[in-house]
Design a protein around this motif. Structure first.
Motif, PDB file in Angstrom:
ATOM      1  N   THR A 186     -20.909  20.630  -6.564  1.00 36.61           N
ATOM      2  CA  THR A 186     -20.067  20.008  -5.548  1.00 36.61           C
ATOM      3  C   THR A 186     -19.567  18.649  -6.050  1.00 36.61           C
ATOM      4  O   THR A 186     -20.371  17.830  -6.504  1.00 36.61           O
ATOM      5  N   PRO A 187     -18.274  18.385  -6.002  1.00 34.53           N
ATOM      6  CA  PRO A 187     -17.776  17.093  -6.489  1.00 34.53           C
ATOM      7  C   PRO A 187     -18.208  15.963  -5.573  1.00 34.53           C
ATOM      8  O   PRO A 187     -18.456  16.173  -4.376  1.00 34.53           O
ATOM      9  N   PRO A 188     -18.346  14.767  -6.096  1.00 31.65           N
ATOM     10  CA  PRO A 188     -18.705  13.617  -5.261  1.00 31.65           C
ATOM     11  C   PRO A 188     -17.747  13.436  -4.088  1.00 31.65           C
ATOM     12  O   PRO A 188     -16.538  13.691  -4.214  1.00 31.65           O
ATOM     13  N   GLY A 189     -18.281  12.982  -2.972  1.00 30.71           N
ATOM     14  CA  GLY A 189     -17.492  12.877  -1.753  1.00 30.71           C
ATOM     15  C   GLY A 189     -16.348  11.891  -1.817  1.00 30.71           C
ATOM     16  O   GLY A 189     -15.374  12.009  -1.064  1.00 30.71           O
ATOM     17  N   TYR A 190     -16.427  10.917  -2.727  1.00 30.37           N
ATOM     18  CA  TYR A 190     -15.370   9.904  -2.798  1.00 30.37           C
ATOM     19  C   TYR A 190     -14.135  10.390  -3.541  1.00 30.37           C
ATOM     20  O   TYR A 190     -13.078   9.752  -3.487  1.00 30.37           O
ATOM     21  N   PHE A 191     -14.235  11.515  -4.250  1.00 32.16           N
ATOM     22  CA  PHE A 191     -13.123  11.983  -5.071  1.00 32.16           C
ATOM     23  C   PHE A 191     -11.816  12.139  -4.283  1.00 32.16           C
ATOM     24  O   PHE A 191     -10.777  11.611  -4.704  1.00 32.16           O
ATOM     25  N   PRO A 192     -11.799  12.868  -3.160  1.00 22.65           N
ATOM     26  CA  PRO A 192     -10.525  13.021  -2.434  1.00 22.65           C
ATOM     27  C   PRO A 192      -9.947  11.689  -1.954  1.00 22.65           C
ATOM     28  O   PRO A 192      -8.729  11.527  -1.891  1.00 22.65           O
ATOM     29  N   LYS A 193     -10.832  10.741  -1.651  1.00 21.83           N
ATOM     30  CA  LYS A 193     -10.366   9.444  -1.162  1.00 21.83           C
ATOM     31  C   LYS A 193      -9.696   8.645  -2.277  1.00 21.83           C
ATOM     32  O   LYS A 193      -8.718   7.920  -2.052  1.00 21.83           O
ATOM     33  N   ASN A 194     -10.224   8.772  -3.494  1.00 24.28           N
ATOM     34  CA  ASN A 194      -9.571   8.120  -4.634  1.00 24.28           C
ATOM     35  C   ASN A 194      -8.222   8.740  -4.928  1.00 24.28           C
ATOM     36  O   ASN A 194      -7.263   8.039  -5.293  1.00 24.28           O
ATOM     37  N   VAL A 195      -8.119  10.065  -4.789  1.00 18.29           N
ATOM     38  CA  VAL A 195      -6.824  10.728  -4.986  1.00 18.29           C
ATOM     39  C   VAL A 195      -5.785  10.151  -4.030  1.00 18.29           C
ATOM     40  O   VAL A 195      -4.653   9.825  -4.438  1.00 18.29           O
ATOM     41  N   ILE A 196      -6.160  10.028  -2.767  1.00 24.09           N
ATOM     42  CA  ILE A 196      -5.225   9.489  -1.762  1.00 24.09           C
ATOM     43  C   ILE A 196      -4.805   8.069  -2.116  1.00 24.09           C
ATOM     44  O   ILE A 196      -3.618   7.709  -1.996  1.00 24.09           O
ATOM     45  N   MET A 197      -5.753   7.243  -2.557  1.00 25.95           N
ATOM     46  CA  MET A 197      -5.406   5.875  -2.946  1.00 25.95           C
ATOM     47  C   MET A 197      -4.428   5.881  -4.115  1.00 25.95           C
ATOM     48  O   MET A 197      -3.487   5.084  -4.149  1.00 25.95           O
ATOM     49  N   ASN A 198      -4.645   6.761  -5.074  1.00 31.39           N
ATOM     50  CA  ASN A 198      -3.756   6.823  -6.236  1.00 31.39           C
ATOM     51  C   ASN A 198      -2.370   7.354  -5.886  1.00 31.39           C
ATOM     52  O   ASN A 198      -1.394   7.032  -6.561  1.00 31.39           O
ATOM     53  N   ILE A 199      -2.271   8.150  -4.845  1.00 27.35           N
ATOM     54  CA  ILE A 199      -0.973   8.658  -4.395  1.00 27.35           C
ATOM     55  C   ILE A 199      -0.261   7.645  -3.514  1.00 27.35           C
ATOM     56  O   ILE A 199       0.937   7.389  -3.675  1.00 27.35           O
ATOM     57  N   GLN A 200      -0.992   7.040  -2.589  1.00 26.74           N
ATOM     58  CA  GLN A 200      -0.376   6.199  -1.570  1.00 26.74           C
ATOM     59  C   GLN A 200      -0.288   4.722  -1.958  1.00 26.74           C
ATOM     60  O   GLN A 200       0.520   3.989  -1.396  1.00 26.74           O
ATOM     61  N   GLY A 201      -1.116   4.286  -2.898  1.00 28.00           N
ATOM     62  CA  GLY A 201      -1.135   2.877  -3.266  1.00 28.00           C
ATOM     63  C   GLY A 201      -2.359   2.188  -2.717  1.00 28.00           C
ATOM     64  O   GLY A 201      -3.109   2.760  -1.918  1.00 28.00           O
ATOM     65  N   TYR A 202      -2.564   0.939  -3.101  1.00 29.16           N
ATOM     66  CA  TYR A 202      -3.791   0.234  -2.761  1.00 29.16           C
ATOM     67  C   TYR A 202      -3.566  -1.264  -2.895  1.00 29.16           C
ATOM     68  O   TYR A 202      -2.558  -1.733  -3.431  1.00 29.16           O
ATOM     69  N   GLU A 203      -4.550  -2.003  -2.445  1.00 26.23           N
ATOM     70  CA  GLU A 203      -4.518  -3.463  -2.507  1.00 26.23           C
ATOM     71  C   GLU A 203      -4.772  -3.935  -3.937  1.00 26.23           C
ATOM     72  O   GLU A 203      -5.538  -3.311  -4.686  1.00 26.23           O
ATOM     73  N   SER A 204      -4.153  -5.034  -4.332  1.00 28.44           N
ATOM     74  CA  SER A 204      -4.357  -5.592  -5.659  1.00 28.44           C
ATOM     75  C   SER A 204      -5.809  -6.015  -5.851  1.00 28.44           C
ATOM     76  O   SER A 204      -6.457  -6.544  -4.936  1.00 28.44           O
ATOM     77  N   LEU A 205      -6.336  -5.787  -7.044  1.00 32.88           N
ATOM     78  CA  LEU A 205      -7.707  -6.197  -7.346  1.00 32.88           C
ATOM     79  C   LEU A 205      -7.871  -7.709  -7.213  1.00 32.88           C
ATOM     80  O   LEU A 205      -8.950  -8.181  -6.846  1.00 32.88           O
ATOM     81  N   ASP A 206      -6.827  -8.470  -7.472  1.00 34.78           N
ATOM     82  CA  ASP A 206      -6.913  -9.927  -7.323  1.00 34.78           C
ATOM     83  C   ASP A 206      -7.233 -10.305  -5.877  1.00 34.78           C
ATOM     84  O   ASP A 206      -8.065 -11.191  -5.620  1.00 34.78           O
ATOM     85  N   GLN A 207      -6.592  -9.659  -4.926  1.00 32.52           N
ATOM     86  CA  GLN A 207      -6.860  -9.931  -3.515  1.00 32.52           C
ATOM     87  C   GLN A 207      -8.280  -9.539  -3.128  1.00 32.52           C
ATOM     88  O   GLN A 207      -8.957 -10.253  -2.381  1.00 32.52           O
ATOM     89  N   ILE A 208      -8.721  -8.411  -3.639  1.00 28.79           N
ATOM     90  CA  ILE A 208     -10.083  -7.954  -3.354  1.00 28.79           C
ATOM     91  C   ILE A 208     -11.089  -8.946  -3.909  1.00 28.79           C
ATOM     92  O   ILE A 208     -12.063  -9.314  -3.235  1.00 28.79           O
ATOM     93  N   MET A 209     -10.853  -9.412  -5.134  1.00 28.61           N
ATOM     94  CA  MET A 209     -11.770 -10.350  -5.768  1.00 28.61           C
ATOM     95  C   MET A 209     -11.821 -11.678  -5.013  1.00 28.61           C
ATOM     96  O   MET A 209     -12.907 -12.254  -4.831  1.00 28.61           O
ATOM     97  N   ASP A 210     -10.680 -12.152  -4.553  1.00 29.17           N
ATOM     98  CA  ASP A 210     -10.652 -13.403  -3.784  1.00 29.17           C
ATOM     99  C   ASP A 210     -11.508 -13.293  -2.526  1.00 29.17           C
ATOM    100  O   ASP A 210     -12.228 -14.225  -2.156  1.00 29.17           O
ATOM    101  N   ARG A 211     -11.429 -12.161  -1.875  1.00 31.31           N
ATOM    102  CA  ARG A 211     -12.177 -11.953  -0.634  1.00 31.31           C
ATOM    103  C   ARG A 211     -13.663 -11.720  -0.894  1.00 31.31           C
ATOM    104  O   ARG A 211     -14.525 -12.193  -0.147  1.00 31.31           O
ATOM    105  N   ALA A 212     -13.952 -11.001  -1.952  1.00 28.23           N
ATOM    106  CA  ALA A 212     -15.323 -10.544  -2.183  1.00 28.23           C
ATOM    107  C   ALA A 212     -16.219 -11.598  -2.813  1.00 28.23           C
ATOM    108  O   ALA A 212     -17.439 -11.566  -2.635  1.00 28.23           O
TER     109      ALA A 212
END
Length: 471
Positions: free
Chosen positions: A230-256
């Motif tokens: 069984t593939p890991p549960g996060y796989f389909p969610k990563n596919v959607i992010m790669n299709i639809q787009g995502y937040e810049s890593l710079d913004q994530i790093m600033d927040r985190a």
């Protein structure tokens, strides 16, 4: 022609970089793009293209940040429909990278948009193939991932497409071509990949089970689908992010990268319901940890196990790390789409102890102690390795609850008797121990060094599947 492979072991992932006459291209980049930018700067080159072999499932690609920071053109293969500006190439279309050429070869099967890129050097000689998840060293891409995003793309349909792609588009090519795959051994995108990360196509035609010339389509489909986990549960969610787009890593790093004192850390955890993720090694975690925290160590396959064990990709996370390891943990979380880290414990676990905050410990024993226990008390032994590892060899009488299935089999862990956990080396068993502690189990221990250490003792082991294996 020089092709630089940029390999990331914890994800068993390979990106590729080529450059000619000040023009560069990157294939299948990871989320953090600074290494690619620095590589191009070293060559005094401009990254003109980011080539994607498909919409990835096991990681979030860095193509959007490379587009933003380098002005690179994103290229997908035929049939791709990203929700952002990108070029969807035609089959056999050729792109120029300085004096090099990159030819698009549509190879559906792993996914429908999957594409292989044929690299042609400055003299017009065909040099190699960037194969993505179409062809690995010793294996081919699993055909069961796309159906988790598009229901009617069954694994049988995709396997049939992959058979045709391999036979009609890949195998007729020259034997001296170098195969550059997207993954190596350890990736969940295939089932039996080699530890080697490149090979010639001619050699793969001889040794790769999926390229046997006398194999029928029906035989191929059967062999390819047999043994898939069984593939890991996060796989389909990563596919959607790669299709639809995502937040810049710079913004994530600033927040985190928000440091919290022990008092503030505790308050934020209580107010947000954030998961406390402790990324220290298993031995240090066992000696003391914040109550209800989960241990997934940075010293192992961190991102993959986060994806396996934290079901909600949007889960808010608070980090406990070693000094100066915060950014590494945040980056590795974001590689697999966990973008909601809200901060970290300033000063690490030592600051928590120094503030006289409550903490817990987890018992560990060595294999010699387990040997004595088995001889005298015959404790219940629970093996959290993969079923294939257990089937190969295991402690006689041990039951098997693979770590990635632990949440579905919690009832198999007794609360009315002590038990012993082990994995292969001690990394996974501590993840299991932390989850059990969080859920209220106390009377258990785990084995330092795992089965690797057990196999060096006289503890009886079996190389057949005993009837107590839990599926």
């Amino acid at each position: 022609m020089k092709v630089e492979q940029i390999y990331t072991g914890c994800l068993a992932h390979a990106a590729y970089y080529i450059e000619s006459k000040g023009v560069a291209a990157v294939f299948d980049p990871l989320r953090e793009v600074q290494p690619y930018l620095e590589r191009a700067k070293k060559d005094n080159a401009k990254i003109k293209y980011v080539f994607e072999t498909h919409f990835h499932a096991d990681f979030v690609s860095g193509h959007l940040d490379l587009q933003k920071k380098a002005g690179a053109e994103i290229v997908f293969g035929p049939g791709a429909k990203p929700a952002y500006k990108a070029t969807t190439a035609r089959d056999n279309q050729i792109f120029e990278v300085g004096d090099y050429k990159v030819k698009v070869i549509h190879t559906p099967g792993h996914t429908m948009e999957s594409t292989t890129y044929l690299l042609i050097d400055e003299n017009g000689k065909e040099h190699g193939l960037i194969t993505g998840d179409t062809l690995f060293i010793g294996d081919v891409g699993r055909p069961d991932l796309a159906q988790h995003v598009v229901a009617d793309l069954t694994e049988e349909k995709l396997a049939a497409h992959l058979y045709d792609s391999l036979r009609n588009r890949i195998m007729p090519l020259n034997d001296d071509l170098i195969v550059y795959p997207n993954h190596g051994a350890g990736s969940a995108c295939g089932k039996m990949m080699s530890k080697e990360t490149t090979d010639t196509l001619g050699h793969q035609k001889k040794v790769n089970y999926a390229l046997r010339p006398d194999m029928t389509k029906e035989e191929f489909i059967k062999e390819l689908l047999t043994g898939l986990t069984t593939p890991p549960g996060y796989f389909p969610k990563n596919v959607i992010m790669n299709i639809q787009g995502y937040e810049s890593l710079d913004q994530i790093m600033d927040r985190a990268t928000t440091p919290y004192s022990p008092e503030a850390f505790e308050t934020v955890a209580n107010e947000t319901g954030a998961l406390v993720l402790d990324t220290r090694n298993a031995e240090d975690f066992a000696k003391g940890f914040i109550p209800n925290s989960i241990n997934i160590g940075l010293d192992g396959s961190f991102a993959q196990w986060v994806g396996e064990m934290i079901p909600d990709i949007k889960q808010e996370i608070l980090l406990v790390t070693y000094k100066d390891k915060e950014e590494e943990a945040i980056t590795r979380l974001s590689r697999v789409g966990y973008d909601n880290t809200v901060g970290f414990l300033k000063g690490g676990f030592d600051s928590w102890k120094g503030a006289n905050k409550a903490y817990e410990t987890s018992d560990r024993i060595d294999a010699t102690t387990l040997e004595n226990l088995i001889a005298t008390k015959k404790p219940l032994v629970i093996d959290v390795r993969k079923k294939s590892e257990y089937d190969s060899e295991h402690v006689i009488g041990a039951i098997n609850v693979p770590l990635n299935e632990i949440n579905q089999h919690l009832a198999q862990f007794p609360k009315d008797q002590p038990f012993v956990l082990h994995c292969a080396g001690g990394y996974r068993s501590m993840i299991a121990a932390s989850i059990l502690k969080q859920r209220g189990w106390q009377d258990f221990t785990d084995v330092k060094g795992g089965f690797d250490a057990i196999s060096k003792t006289s503890i009886p082991v079996s190389d057949y599947v005993c009837p107590t294996t839990l599926l």
